[in-house]
Design a protein around this motif. Structure first.
Motif, short mmCIF file in Angstrom:
data_model
loop_
_atom_site.label_atom_id
_atom_site.label_comp_id
_atom_site.label_asym_id
_atom_site.label_seq_id
_atom_site.Cartn_x
_atom_site.Cartn_y
_atom_site.Cartn_z
N VAL A 96 37.94 143.70 -11.17
CA VAL A 96 38.58 145.01 -11.06
C VAL A 96 38.05 145.83 -9.88
O VAL A 96 38.65 146.82 -9.51
N ARG A 97 36.92 145.39 -9.30
CA ARG A 97 36.34 146.09 -8.15
C ARG A 97 35.89 145.05 -7.12
O ARG A 97 34.73 144.64 -7.08
N PRO A 98 36.78 144.63 -6.23
CA PRO A 98 36.41 143.59 -5.26
C PRO A 98 35.45 144.08 -4.18
O PRO A 98 34.46 143.42 -3.88
N SER A 99 35.75 145.24 -3.59
CA SER A 99 34.96 145.73 -2.45
C SER A 99 34.96 147.25 -2.43
O SER A 99 35.57 147.88 -1.55
N ALA A 100 34.27 147.84 -3.40
CA ALA A 100 34.22 149.30 -3.53
C ALA A 100 35.63 149.90 -3.56
O ALA A 100 35.89 150.97 -3.00
N ASP A 101 36.54 149.17 -4.21
CA ASP A 101 37.91 149.61 -4.39
C ASP A 101 38.32 149.25 -5.80
O ASP A 101 37.50 148.77 -6.59
N ALA A 102 39.57 149.47 -6.16
CA ALA A 102 39.94 149.37 -7.58
C ALA A 102 41.30 148.73 -7.73
O ALA A 102 42.23 149.01 -6.95
N ILE A 103 41.45 147.92 -8.77
CA ILE A 103 42.77 147.41 -9.13
C ILE A 103 43.30 148.19 -10.34
O ILE A 103 44.12 147.70 -11.09
N SER A 112 42.88 148.87 -4.32
CA SER A 112 42.55 147.69 -3.52
C SER A 112 43.75 147.25 -2.69
O SER A 112 44.89 147.29 -3.15
N GLU A 113 43.47 146.78 -1.49
CA GLU A 113 44.55 146.28 -0.64
C GLU A 113 45.18 145.01 -1.18
O GLU A 113 46.29 144.64 -0.78
N LEU A 115 46.48 144.52 -3.88
CA LEU A 115 47.64 144.81 -4.72
C LEU A 115 48.89 145.05 -3.87
O LEU A 115 49.86 144.31 -3.96
N ALA A 116 48.85 146.10 -3.06
CA ALA A 116 50.06 146.51 -2.32
C ALA A 116 49.95 146.29 -0.82
O ALA A 116 50.84 146.72 -0.08
N GLY A 117 48.88 145.63 -0.36
CA GLY A 117 48.79 145.28 1.04
C GLY A 117 48.05 146.27 1.91
O GLY A 117 47.75 145.97 3.06
N ALA A 118 47.75 147.43 1.39
CA ALA A 118 47.01 148.44 2.15
C ALA A 118 46.07 149.17 1.20
O ALA A 118 46.47 149.56 0.09
N GLN A 119 44.83 149.34 1.61
CA GLN A 119 43.89 150.04 0.75
C GLN A 119 44.35 151.48 0.54
O GLN A 119 44.76 152.17 1.47
N GLY A 120 44.29 151.92 -0.71
CA GLY A 120 44.73 153.26 -1.06
C GLY A 120 46.17 153.35 -1.49
O GLY A 120 46.62 154.40 -1.96
N LYS A 121 46.93 152.25 -1.36
CA LYS A 121 48.34 152.24 -1.74
C LYS A 121 48.50 151.69 -3.14
O LYS A 121 48.04 150.59 -3.45
N ALA A 122 49.14 152.45 -4.02
CA ALA A 122 49.32 152.06 -5.41
C ALA A 122 50.42 151.01 -5.54
O ALA A 122 51.30 150.89 -4.67
N PRO A 123 50.41 150.24 -6.61
CA PRO A 123 51.52 149.30 -6.87
C PRO A 123 52.84 150.07 -6.99
O PRO A 123 52.86 151.22 -7.43
N THR A 162 40.42 151.18 6.06
CA THR A 162 39.83 151.78 4.86
C THR A 162 40.52 153.11 4.56
O THR A 162 40.89 153.86 5.46
N ALA A 163 40.66 153.38 3.26
CA ALA A 163 41.27 154.63 2.83
C ALA A 163 40.29 155.79 3.02
O ALA A 163 39.07 155.58 3.05
N PRO A 164 40.81 157.01 3.13
CA PRO A 164 39.91 158.16 3.33
C PRO A 164 38.86 158.32 2.25
O PRO A 164 37.75 158.80 2.53
N ASN A 165 39.18 157.89 1.00
CA ASN A 165 38.21 158.06 -0.10
C ASN A 165 37.36 156.82 -0.34
O ASN A 165 36.70 156.71 -1.37
N HIS A 166 37.37 155.88 0.61
CA HIS A 166 36.47 154.73 0.49
C HIS A 166 35.06 155.15 0.89
O HIS A 166 34.88 156.02 1.75
N ILE A 167 34.07 154.52 0.30
CA ILE A 167 32.69 154.95 0.51
C ILE A 167 32.26 154.83 1.97
O ILE A 167 31.38 155.57 2.43
N THR A 168 32.88 153.95 2.74
CA THR A 168 32.54 153.86 4.16
C THR A 168 32.92 155.13 4.91
O THR A 168 32.37 155.40 5.99
N ASN A 169 33.82 155.93 4.32
CA ASN A 169 34.21 157.19 4.92
C ASN A 169 33.59 158.39 4.22
O ASN A 169 33.24 159.38 4.87
N THR A 170 33.43 158.31 2.90
CA THR A 170 32.89 159.46 2.16
C THR A 170 31.37 159.54 2.23
O THR A 170 30.81 160.63 2.14
#
Length: 528
Positions: A96-103, A112-113, A115-123, A162-170
């Motif tokens: 459910v958490r591959p790389s500090a992201d979420a399914i 997680s990318e 799912l929909a091909g881009a990090q931060g994009k919902a199904p 990376t999405a704006p709310n990913h830890i690499t940015n926050t």
């Protein structure tokens, strides 16, 4: 007939329940129960954890590729769960958490990318995949373990920004580059807090059965890191000397400035140890019935290894003191990745399994991981019989009460007929997950069940209990008992007549709670 291994009803005598059981099976009967006569008493319930990992990273298992719409993702999930049910598996370990992201829908980390091909994009259309997986698994009587990678932040193979709310940015200060990875520094308190916040958020909001973490603590040394998606399963156990130091100097210097006296390797292990202990305590403080499992690299620390065992040291290079976690009882189950065959002496499967059993003074579950996906691999591939025999070896050790397959894709593809072989030889009937009495051992109440004879079956009417509890059902045909498991959300259950043996002459039912505790058995047919 039940296979011989099912007659082992593994219990841990002498352990006192550490935590009160959070919830019992709903809908218990209040009427007096007629005790079973000796002739009506079925055998012990079969007990064995049979699980498979479902990897989302790099779309290894699910979804098969990014950009599938919600209906396609759900159809693939249902197909996996249907195959698991057909194989008589009883647990799925979903990443459910591959790389500090979420399914799943998270306010802490981005979608997680994968799912929909881009990090931060919902199904699309929107749905919550984890909620869907939990509901569908429980409807089939299958446990759902939520699998988290505790420290990996990103791989260079990632396809999207990376999405704006990913830890690499926050909080970029706590993320360090190490080869092809961005890694949350275990020495940074903010990194540990992020992982704890993520895990406890899932425990609170989802009806999962367990939290599961894998073997990625400090990263695999660069020369020992496999090329395939960072997957430790590609290691052959020989190990390679590290050439690149993990860049945690800022946290290390702060530790020394604060008066710390551990050497650097011990300090790194302590960073991981403190997170493991906090996870174990934090999860059970939220929900006492949610178990915590770890799947570390399968070779133990060098100073304790059995004669002849050689290879990579997670103790020295991943800074994972896995033996300590067992010694302290900071896990409810332990799944060492025993990704080597039975024969070769240097990493022999039986020897490694016996080693980990011997490191387990608290009597936690030992459920080794099997490298089933090596069947049909381009090199060093397994024949299906290797996995079948590893299951048999595990069953020959009474203190190892289950196993996990890495990963589900091999069973979905039925590589070289492995799924068929397991179903026909190893998993001929269902089994309950072994109980965890240290988390609670109060037995559930008596289920409300009615039975009626139909033309070609005995039909049961079950009073539905909680979505994650079960009914254990035995039916007797002459001298032969047959066992079935029904999810407690089921209302109707049918016991068909046998073409040769005729109708069942006895039916017995018991309730099983969320920790695997079985309640009193009730004869429901013939009616008392």
């Amino acid at each position: 007939m039940l296979p011989d291994f099912t007659k082992r009803d593994f219990t841990l005598g002498g352990l006192t329940a550490a935590l009160a059981l959070g919830a019992l099976l709903a809908g218990c009967a209040t009427k007096p129960v007629v005790p079973l006569q000796a002739a009506d008493e079925p055998p012990p319930a079969p007990r064995e954890l049979r699980a498979a990992w479902v990897s989302t990273v790099a779309n290894i298992d699910w979804p098969s590729r990014p950009n599938l719409n919600a209906a396609q993702q759900q159809a693939e999930a249902v197909a996996i769960l249907d195959r698991a049910k057909a194989l008589n598996l009883n647990a799925i370990v979903l990443q459910v958490r591959p790389s500090a992201d979420a399914i799943y829908a998270s306010k802490i980390e981005p979608w997680s990318e994968y799912l929909a091909g881009a990090q931060g994009k919902a199904p699309q259309p929107w749905y919550d995949p984890l909620k869907f997986w939990v509901a569908q698994a429980h409807a089939r009587g299958i446990e759902l373990h939520a699998w988290f990678n505790p420290y990996r932040a990103r791989m260079d193979a990632a396809r999207s920004q990376t999405a704006p709310n990913h830890i690499t940015n926050t909080n970029p200060a706590v993320v360090k580059r190490y080869g092809k990875f961005l890694w949350m520094d275990p020495g940074e308190p903010a990194a540990a807090k992020q992982t704890m916040d993520v895990i406890l958020d899932v425990v609170r909001r989802y009806d999962i059965d367990a939290v599961h973490i894998d073997d990625y603590f400090y990263p695999y040394p660069i020369d020992a890191t496999p090329e395939v998606a960072g997957n430790a399963a590609a290691l052959d156990g020989r190990g390679v000397k590290a050439q690149l130091e993990f860049p945690d100097d800022p946290a290390w210097q702060r530790y020394l400035a604060g008066g710390g006296r551990l050497d650097r390797a011990s300090w790194r292990r302590d960073n991981v140890n403190r997170l493991i202990e906090a996870m174990y305590k934090g999860i059970h403080a939220e929900k006492s019935w949610v178990r915590f499992g770890i799947s570390p690299f399968g070779i133990g620390r060098p100073d304790r290894r059995p004669p002849g065992i050689v290879g990579f040291s997670q103790y020295d290079q991943l800074y994972a003191n896995a033996e300590l976690w067992l010694e302290k009882g900071w896990v409810d189950y332990f799944t060492p990745q025993l990704y080597w065959p039975i024969g070769p002496r240097g990493q022999a499967y039986p020897t490694l399994l016996d080693y980990w059993i011997a490191q387990n003074p608290k009597g936690r579950h030992i459920w080794p991981g099997l490298f089933t996906s090596r069947i049909g691999a381009p090199s060093r591939d397994y024949q299906p019989d290797e996995i079948v025999q590893q299951v048999a070896v595990t069953r020959s050790r009474p203190l190892a009460t289950g196993h996990m397959h890495f990963s589900m894709v091999a069973l979905m593809q039925n590589r070289k007929g492995i799924a068929d072989q397991l179903r026909n030889t190893s998993y001929t009937g269902p089994a309950l997950v072994p109980a965890s009495p240290w988390l609670g051992n109060e037995r559930p109440g008596t289920p409300q069940v009615s039975a009626v004879r139909r033309a070609k079956s005995v039909d049961l009417k079950l009073k539905a209990g909680s979505a994650n509890a079960l009914y254990a059902i035995w039916s007797r045909y002459g001298s032969e008992w047959r066992f079935a498991v029904a999810p407690a959300v089921r209302v109707d259950w049918s016991i068909p007549d046998d073409a040769k043996l005729g109708a069942a002459d006895a039916v017995v039912v018991s309730a099983v709670d969320r920790l695997g505790n079985e309640g009193q058995r009730v004869r429901v047919w013939p009616k008392p």
